[in-house]
Design a protein around this motif. Sequence first.
Motif, PDB file in Angstrom:
ATOM      1  N   ASP A 344       0.784  -1.224   0.000  1.00  0.00           N
ATOM      2  CA  ASP A 344       0.000   0.000   0.000  1.00  0.00           C
ATOM      3  C   ASP A 344       0.821   1.281   0.000  1.00  0.00           C
ATOM      4  O   ASP A 344       0.809   2.017  -0.980  1.00  0.00           O
ATOM      5  CB  ASP A 344      -0.957   0.009   1.196  1.00  0.00           C
ATOM      6  CG  ASP A 344      -2.274  -0.648   0.838  1.00  0.00           C
ATOM      7  OD1 ASP A 344      -2.453  -0.982  -0.340  1.00  0.00           O
ATOM      8  OD2 ASP A 344      -3.107  -0.817   1.729  1.00  0.00           O
ATOM      9  N   ILE A 345       1.519   1.558   1.085  1.00  0.00           N
ATOM     10  CA  ILE A 345       2.020   2.922   1.257  1.00  0.00           C
ATOM     11  C   ILE A 345       2.979   3.328   0.150  1.00  0.00           C
ATOM     12  O   ILE A 345       2.827   4.384  -0.450  1.00  0.00           O
ATOM     13  CB  ILE A 345       2.677   3.106   2.636  1.00  0.00           C
ATOM     14  CG1 ILE A 345       1.593   2.950   3.695  1.00  0.00           C
ATOM     15  CG2 ILE A 345       3.302   4.496   2.749  1.00  0.00           C
ATOM     16  CD1 ILE A 345       1.972   3.397   5.049  1.00  0.00           C
ATOM     17  N   ASN A 346       3.973   2.480  -0.158  1.00  0.00           N
ATOM     18  CA  ASN A 346       4.916   2.922  -1.191  1.00  0.00           C
ATOM     19  C   ASN A 346       4.272   2.953  -2.568  1.00  0.00           C
ATOM     20  O   ASN A 346       4.529   3.847  -3.367  1.00  0.00           O
ATOM     21  CB  ASN A 346       6.219   2.115  -1.184  1.00  0.00           C
ATOM     22  CG  ASN A 346       5.971   0.643  -1.055  1.00  0.00           C
ATOM     23  OD1 ASN A 346       4.834   0.236  -0.816  1.00  0.00           O
ATOM     24  ND2 ASN A 346       7.001  -0.148  -1.205  1.00  0.00           N
ATOM     25  N   ASN A 347       3.359   2.009  -2.855  1.00  0.00           N
ATOM     26  CA  ASN A 347       2.677   2.033  -4.151  1.00  0.00           C
ATOM     27  C   ASN A 347       1.805   3.268  -4.309  1.00  0.00           C
ATOM     28  O   ASN A 347       1.765   3.899  -5.353  1.00  0.00           O
ATOM     29  CB  ASN A 347       1.762   0.811  -4.314  1.00  0.00           C
ATOM     30  CG  ASN A 347       2.567  -0.437  -4.549  1.00  0.00           C
ATOM     31  OD1 ASN A 347       3.762  -0.346  -4.816  1.00  0.00           O
ATOM     32  ND2 ASN A 347       1.930  -1.584  -4.419  1.00  0.00           N
ATOM     33  N   LYS A 348       1.072   3.592  -3.262  1.00  0.00           N
ATOM     34  CA  LYS A 348       0.105   4.690  -3.381  1.00  0.00           C
ATOM     35  C   LYS A 348       0.763   6.056  -3.229  1.00  0.00           C
ATOM     36  O   LYS A 348       0.329   7.018  -3.843  1.00  0.00           O
ATOM     37  CB  LYS A 348      -0.965   4.574  -2.288  1.00  0.00           C
ATOM     38  CG  LYS A 348      -1.975   3.467  -2.463  1.00  0.00           C
ATOM     39  CD  LYS A 348      -2.910   3.463  -1.250  1.00  0.00           C
ATOM     40  CE  LYS A 348      -3.670   2.180  -1.109  1.00  0.00           C
ATOM     41  NZ  LYS A 348      -4.920   2.129  -1.785  1.00  0.00           N
ATOM     42  N   PHE A 349       1.778   6.144  -2.345  1.00  0.00           N
ATOM     43  CA  PHE A 349       2.248   7.478  -1.959  1.00  0.00           C
ATOM     44  C   PHE A 349       3.738   7.716  -2.228  1.00  0.00           C
ATOM     45  O   PHE A 349       4.233   8.811  -1.966  1.00  0.00           O
ATOM     46  CB  PHE A 349       1.945   7.723  -0.468  1.00  0.00           C
ATOM     47  CG  PHE A 349       0.512   7.461  -0.115  1.00  0.00           C
ATOM     48  CD1 PHE A 349      -0.495   8.281  -0.611  1.00  0.00           C
ATOM     49  CD2 PHE A 349       0.149   6.377   0.670  1.00  0.00           C
ATOM     50  CE1 PHE A 349      -1.823   8.034  -0.315  1.00  0.00           C
ATOM     51  CE2 PHE A 349      -1.180   6.116   0.976  1.00  0.00           C
ATOM     52  CZ  PHE A 349      -2.173   6.941   0.469  1.00  0.00           C
ATOM     53  N   GLY A 350       4.449   6.712  -2.700  1.00  0.00           N
ATOM     54  CA  GLY A 350       5.852   6.922  -3.097  1.00  0.00           C
ATOM     55  C   GLY A 350       6.837   6.773  -1.948  1.00  0.00           C
ATOM     56  O   GLY A 350       6.462   6.632  -0.782  1.00  0.00           O
ATOM     57  N   ASP A 351       8.120   6.844  -2.318  1.00  0.00           N
ATOM     58  CA  ASP A 351       9.201   6.555  -1.365  1.00  0.00           C
ATOM     59  C   ASP A 351       9.271   7.562  -0.218  1.00  0.00           C
ATOM     60  O   ASP A 351       9.548   7.197   0.916  1.00  0.00           O
ATOM     61  CB  ASP A 351      10.560   6.564  -2.093  1.00  0.00           C
ATOM     62  CG  ASP A 351      10.671   5.369  -3.030  1.00  0.00           C
ATOM     63  OD1 ASP A 351       9.847   4.440  -2.877  1.00  0.00           O
ATOM     64  OD2 ASP A 351      11.554   5.393  -3.901  1.00  0.00           O
ATOM     65  N   GLU A 352       9.017   8.842  -0.549  1.00  0.00           N
ATOM     66  CA  GLU A 352       9.184   9.859   0.497  1.00  0.00           C
ATOM     67  C   GLU A 352       8.224   9.593   1.667  1.00  0.00           C
ATOM     68  O   GLU A 352       8.636   9.576   2.839  1.00  0.00           O
ATOM     69  CB  GLU A 352       8.913  11.256  -0.086  1.00  0.00           C
ATOM     70  CG  GLU A 352       9.088  12.368   0.930  1.00  0.00           C
ATOM     71  CD  GLU A 352       8.339  13.653   0.548  1.00  0.00           C
ATOM     72  OE1 GLU A 352       7.953  13.814  -0.621  1.00  0.00           O
ATOM     73  OE2 GLU A 352       8.124  14.475   1.457  1.00  0.00           O
ATOM     74  N   LEU A 353       6.942   9.344   1.350  1.00  0.00           N
ATOM     75  CA  LEU A 353       5.977   9.123   2.431  1.00  0.00           C
ATOM     76  C   LEU A 353       6.143   7.743   3.059  1.00  0.00           C
ATOM     77  O   LEU A 353       5.852   7.555   4.245  1.00  0.00           O
ATOM     78  CB  LEU A 353       4.548   9.346   1.920  1.00  0.00           C
ATOM     79  CG  LEU A 353       4.177  10.825   1.822  1.00  0.00           C
ATOM     80  CD1 LEU A 353       2.863  11.028   1.079  1.00  0.00           C
ATOM     81  CD2 LEU A 353       4.086  11.448   3.225  1.00  0.00           C
TER      82      LEU A 353
END
Length: 398
Positions: A344-353
């Motif tokens: 979820d998190i890296n797919n949806k919001f990218g490396d920074e988040l």
Amino acid sequence: MIPAYSLLLQKSKTMAGVYIHIPFCKQLCSYCDFYFSVSLARKQDMLDALLYEMDLKKVEGGVLSEYNEHDVATLYFGGGTPTVYSPWELEMLASKALSLFLPNGIEEFTVEANPDDLTPEYLESLNAIGVNRLSIGIQSFTDRDLRWMRRRHTARQAINSVVNARKAGFNNISIDLIYGIPGMSEKEWEENVRQALELNVPHLSAYHLTIESKTILGKQQKRGLFKPVDDEISAWQYALFEKLTAEAGYIHYEISNFAKPGCFSKHNSSYWQQKPYIGIGPSAHSYDGKNLRRWNVANNKKYIDALFSGNIYYEEEHLSIYDRYNEYILTSLRTSWGIDMYGDINNKFGDELYSYFLKQAIPLLNADRLEFENDCIYIPSKYFFVSDSIINRLFYVS
Ligand code: SF4
């Protein structure tokens, strides 16, 4: 431990819902902060407006084109009090929603109802029009507390409404209870929970009494007419509810929601999974599942007038990636299945988040406020009561 069916639910097919807000109530409850009117004078105009808004939503494209990518599978009438309309009036709305948004039929069709509206005849008619889930606003089985909250029903009517719903053919029933009521003893709360369990419905919700300043209770509190319940008492009541429902086979699958296996609310689960939804009626929200959110004007007259004069009846906002990350954290961590760490998190919001999330989450994992299992991070249910403080630590603040 995350139950396997939670993961199944999380990874189930994409699903979206239609919510229709019925903005009328026969009486103002003392704690209520929802949008509605106690004057039923414009009931017919409102029915026409709700039908018309559905037509508009279907043809206007834009936000709607996103909904079309998803299977819309749930229909939910909330309020206010949907049961101010006859079953046949509700059927008109449902038929329109079905024909426009639900081409594959409805998996779950919920109507919120107050116990005193659920006569045997009304229930039979609801069943006949295809409603397959009832959410009954019982709130308490203590008559003193029902009167204090200005509910229109008695404890006896509440019990009878569930019994009659079963007789009319409803098996999928949810009931709401409120805890944190000033003056309610430990014994009374336990009796309330045991009474709810005795009714053996597949879904229960427990909400803490919230006192907003503009409500009747908010004004009474300001005048010093009562003192809110201490946090320790509320925490004890919540823990007791969790313990007794777990012993009875309910799964605590969301902060305020408890269900027998297979009986999670499909409609509300799609909110917590950030699926798109269509909201119809005053104050109703819509979301395209990506970055557009709309909310209709919260005023019956303005809503009806704007719709029929071709004016804008809603406001909208475009969510930044940071807004969407914060909403994702807020809604996911309300649930027992939490956040899928690798999907979820890296797919949806990218490396920074993703890096930001890890930096914030590690101290919480070390302090056992979060747990990591089966690739998911979630709040252990024993900390659900203080989930706000945990979730706040994970928010992105620019
Ligand atoms: S019935 Fe529900 S929406 Fe209506 S006043 Fe009471 S709490 Fe509010």
